[in-house]
Design a protein around this motif. Sequence first.
Motif, PDB file in Angstrom:
ATOM      1  N   GLN A 164      11.287  12.629  49.578  1.00  0.00           N
ATOM      2  CA  GLN A 164      10.466  12.689  50.788  1.00  0.00           C
ATOM      3  C   GLN A 164      10.377  11.329  51.463  1.00  0.00           C
ATOM      4  O   GLN A 164      10.436  11.221  52.696  1.00  0.00           O
ATOM      5  CB  GLN A 164       9.072  13.202  50.437  1.00  0.00           C
ATOM      6  CG  GLN A 164       8.180  13.457  51.651  1.00  0.00           C
ATOM      7  CD  GLN A 164       6.842  14.035  51.253  1.00  0.00           C
ATOM      8  OE1 GLN A 164       6.524  14.151  50.068  1.00  0.00           O
ATOM      9  NE2 GLN A 164       6.043  14.397  52.233  1.00  0.00           N
ATOM     10  N   ALA A 165      10.226  10.269  50.633  1.00  0.00           N
ATOM     11  CA  ALA A 165      10.170   8.911  51.192  1.00  0.00           C
ATOM     12  C   ALA A 165      11.480   8.558  51.876  1.00  0.00           C
ATOM     13  O   ALA A 165      11.497   7.930  52.946  1.00  0.00           O
ATOM     14  CB  ALA A 165       9.849   7.906  50.092  1.00  0.00           C
ATOM     15  N   ALA A 166      12.607   8.972  51.241  1.00  0.00           N
ATOM     16  CA  ALA A 166      13.911   8.706  51.857  1.00  0.00           C
ATOM     17  C   ALA A 166      14.038   9.444  53.184  1.00  0.00           C
ATOM     18  O   ALA A 166      14.546   8.886  54.178  1.00  0.00           O
ATOM     19  CB  ALA A 166      15.024   9.117  50.904  1.00  0.00           C
ATOM     20  N   GLN A 167      13.548  10.701  53.238  1.00  0.00           N
ATOM     21  CA  GLN A 167      13.589  11.454  54.485  1.00  0.00           C
ATOM     22  C   GLN A 167      12.712  10.808  55.554  1.00  0.00           C
ATOM     23  O   GLN A 167      13.093  10.704  56.725  1.00  0.00           O
ATOM     24  CB  GLN A 167      13.146  12.895  54.235  1.00  0.00           C
ATOM     25  CG  GLN A 167      14.120  13.703  53.397  1.00  0.00           C
ATOM     26  CD  GLN A 167      13.615  15.115  53.128  1.00  0.00           C
ATOM     27  OE1 GLN A 167      12.491  15.451  53.492  1.00  0.00           O
ATOM     28  NE2 GLN A 167      14.443  15.931  52.495  1.00  0.00           N
ATOM     29  N   MET A 168      11.493  10.376  55.102  1.00  0.00           N
ATOM     30  CA  MET A 168      10.599   9.701  56.050  1.00  0.00           C
ATOM     31  C   MET A 168      11.218   8.405  56.561  1.00  0.00           C
ATOM     32  O   MET A 168      11.108   8.078  57.750  1.00  0.00           O
ATOM     33  CB  MET A 168       9.250   9.428  55.386  1.00  0.00           C
ATOM     34  CG  MET A 168       8.445  10.678  55.070  1.00  0.00           C
ATOM     35  SD  MET A 168       6.888  10.298  54.252  1.00  0.00           S
ATOM     36  CE  MET A 168       6.047   9.378  55.533  1.00  0.00           C
ATOM     37  N   LEU A 181      12.081   7.579  60.258  1.00  0.00           N
ATOM     38  CA  LEU A 181      11.580   6.360  60.897  1.00  0.00           C
ATOM     39  C   LEU A 181      12.717   5.579  61.542  1.00  0.00           C
ATOM     40  O   LEU A 181      12.582   5.082  62.673  1.00  0.00           O
ATOM     41  CB  LEU A 181      10.857   5.496  59.861  1.00  0.00           C
ATOM     42  CG  LEU A 181      10.253   4.178  60.367  1.00  0.00           C
ATOM     43  CD1 LEU A 181       9.216   4.452  61.451  1.00  0.00           C
ATOM     44  CD2 LEU A 181       9.634   3.397  59.214  1.00  0.00           C
ATOM     45  N   GLU A 182      13.830   5.474  60.839  1.00  0.00           N
ATOM     46  CA  GLU A 182      14.984   4.779  61.404  1.00  0.00           C
ATOM     47  C   GLU A 182      15.491   5.500  62.651  1.00  0.00           C
ATOM     48  O   GLU A 182      15.869   4.863  63.643  1.00  0.00           O
ATOM     49  CB  GLU A 182      16.101   4.674  60.359  1.00  0.00           C
ATOM     50  CG  GLU A 182      15.789   3.759  59.176  1.00  0.00           C
ATOM     51  CD  GLU A 182      15.590   2.314  59.623  1.00  0.00           C
ATOM     52  OE1 GLU A 182      16.216   1.924  60.628  1.00  0.00           O
ATOM     53  OE2 GLU A 182      14.808   1.605  58.976  1.00  0.00           O
ATOM     54  N   GLU A 183      15.502   6.848  62.579  1.00  0.00           N
ATOM     55  CA  GLU A 183      15.928   7.613  63.750  1.00  0.00           C
ATOM     56  C   GLU A 183      14.979   7.389  64.920  1.00  0.00           C
ATOM     57  O   GLU A 183      15.408   7.253  66.075  1.00  0.00           O
ATOM     58  CB  GLU A 183      16.007   9.099  63.399  1.00  0.00           C
ATOM     59  CG  GLU A 183      17.136   9.430  62.427  1.00  0.00           C
ATOM     60  CD  GLU A 183      17.123  10.902  62.020  1.00  0.00           C
ATOM     61  OE1 GLU A 183      16.165  11.603  62.413  1.00  0.00           O
ATOM     62  OE2 GLU A 183      18.052  11.335  61.318  1.00  0.00           O
ATOM     63  N   LEU A 184      13.646   7.361  64.612  1.00  0.00           N
ATOM     64  CA  LEU A 184      12.665   7.100  65.677  1.00  0.00           C
ATOM     65  C   LEU A 184      12.849   5.708  66.269  1.00  0.00           C
ATOM     66  O   LEU A 184      12.764   5.514  67.485  1.00  0.00           O
ATOM     67  CB  LEU A 184      11.250   7.259  65.127  1.00  0.00           C
ATOM     68  CG  LEU A 184      10.781   8.688  64.840  1.00  0.00           C
ATOM     69  CD1 LEU A 184       9.416   8.674  64.163  1.00  0.00           C
ATOM     70  CD2 LEU A 184      10.709   9.496  66.134  1.00  0.00           C
ATOM     71  N   ARG A 185      13.089   4.728  65.385  1.00  0.00           N
ATOM     72  CA  ARG A 185      13.315   3.361  65.879  1.00  0.00           C
ATOM     73  C   ARG A 185      14.554   3.290  66.755  1.00  0.00           C
ATOM     74  O   ARG A 185      14.560   2.635  67.796  1.00  0.00           O
ATOM     75  CB  ARG A 185      13.445   2.404  64.701  1.00  0.00           C
ATOM     76  CG  ARG A 185      12.128   2.107  63.987  1.00  0.00           C
ATOM     77  CD  ARG A 185      12.352   1.212  62.789  1.00  0.00           C
ATOM     78  NE  ARG A 185      11.094   0.863  62.142  1.00  0.00           N
ATOM     79  CZ  ARG A 185      11.000   0.190  60.994  1.00  0.00           C
ATOM     80  NH1 ARG A 185      12.114  -0.220  60.375  1.00  0.00           N
ATOM     81  NH2 ARG A 185       9.812  -0.083  60.482  1.00  0.00           N
ATOM     82  N   ALA A 186      15.611   3.993  66.292  1.00  0.00           N
ATOM     83  CA  ALA A 186      16.840   3.999  67.090  1.00  0.00           C
ATOM     84  C   ALA A 186      16.600   4.675  68.440  1.00  0.00           C
ATOM     85  O   ALA A 186      17.066   4.198  69.484  1.00  0.00           O
ATOM     86  CB  ALA A 186      17.951   4.717  66.323  1.00  0.00           C
ATOM     87  N   ALA A 187      15.844   5.808  68.407  1.00  0.00           N
ATOM     88  CA  ALA A 187      15.531   6.497  69.661  1.00  0.00           C
ATOM     89  C   ALA A 187      14.667   5.629  70.569  1.00  0.00           C
ATOM     90  O   ALA A 187      14.870   5.573  71.789  1.00  0.00           O
ATOM     91  CB  ALA A 187      14.816   7.824  69.367  1.00  0.00           C
ATOM     92  N   GLN A 188      13.678   4.936  69.950  1.00  0.00           N
ATOM     93  CA  GLN A 188      12.824   4.038  70.737  1.00  0.00           C
ATOM     94  C   GLN A 188      13.632   2.903  71.350  1.00  0.00           C
ATOM     95  O   GLN A 188      13.437   2.546  72.516  1.00  0.00           O
ATOM     96  CB  GLN A 188      11.710   3.483  69.854  1.00  0.00           C
ATOM     97  CG  GLN A 188      10.690   2.633  70.603  1.00  0.00           C
ATOM     98  CD  GLN A 188       9.616   2.094  69.675  1.00  0.00           C
ATOM     99  OE1 GLN A 188       9.794   2.083  68.461  1.00  0.00           O
ATOM    100  NE2 GLN A 188       8.515   1.655  70.245  1.00  0.00           N
ATOM    101  N   LYS A 189      14.546   2.341  70.542  1.00  0.00           N
ATOM    102  CA  LYS A 189      15.396   1.266  71.048  1.00  0.00           C
ATOM    103  C   LYS A 189      16.263   1.769  72.188  1.00  0.00           C
ATOM    104  O   LYS A 189      16.450   1.081  73.201  1.00  0.00           O
ATOM    105  CB  LYS A 189      16.253   0.725  69.911  1.00  0.00           C
ATOM    106  CG  LYS A 189      17.081  -0.487  70.291  1.00  0.00           C
ATOM    107  CD  LYS A 189      17.839  -1.029  69.086  1.00  0.00           C
ATOM    108  CE  LYS A 189      18.658  -2.263  69.456  1.00  0.00           C
ATOM    109  NZ  LYS A 189      19.408  -2.778  68.278  1.00  0.00           N
TER     110      LYS A 189
END
Length: 308
Positions: free
Chosen positions: A84-88, A92-100
């Motif tokens: 679950q932590a790996a998925q989160m 999070l990385e996907e969200l950061r990439a999307a935010q960037k």
Amino acid sequence: MEETRYSGFSERPRKRCCRQGTQLVLLGLVTAALWAGLLTLLLLWHWDTLRSLKQLEETAAQNVSQVSKNFLRHQSDQTAEQSQAAQMLQSLEELRAAQKQMKSQDSELSWILDGLQADLNTLKSQNLNERRRTSDFLEGLEEEVAKLWMELRVSGGSVCNTCPGNWVNFQRKCYYFGEGAKQWIQARYACSDVGGRLVSIHSPEEQDFLTKHASKKGSWIGLRDLDVEGEFIWMDGSPVDYSNWLPGEPNNHGQGEDCVMMQGSGHWNDILCRSKLDAWVCDRLATCTPSTASASQAPPGPALRQRS
């Protein structure tokens, strides 16, 4: 008799031997009984110990089994938590990439919008400048036509010194001395509202006249270099054939000093167009009074255009 005595004396030791033998037997029996009891106690203690050990083994086995189950469940939960932590973390990385990416897109859109806004402002400025140049050119033509017509009328005997109320006449021109805090552009429109334009000055005599009548605090005049730095032009488009600059002026101090004021002494000084002065001076051509002979032939004089 001696035999009798002798025989009686000889039986006492036998009785002692019997007693001693009996005692030994009893002692042996007691000892055997004691050892038997002791062995019985030892056996009972051994059996009880074995039973306790067995119970302890069973309990330990149950505890080990429970601990093993708990460990396996904890290990499974830990594995699930790690997954679950790996998925989160991945989310999070996907969200950061999307935010960037959104920031990059926002920056790009902002840059494009700024570019479009700059282009629009440039087009507006060019359009306004073109309209202003066209308007100034037309006004200059009208001014020249009006001056030629005035010369023609003067040669025909007309007198050109009539001014509207609150205007002052000097050498075929009318002057309006306005008061009130205004920027240069506001003073320009104020002159347009009363049918004139910011004054242009072309001779020492005209300068002396204005110095006597204008505000001693300083007034806006119609000279500026808004289009080309250092290239001053009058509002009516006439050439700068006379100047009365203050020593050291114009100096464009601090950049952006593109409009000209007349000080109380009559000297000129370039200052910021957004500065506010308490006075301004407008001018317009005086109206000619026709002679009797030319009254019927005189066309109506040109009117000053209202500036947009």
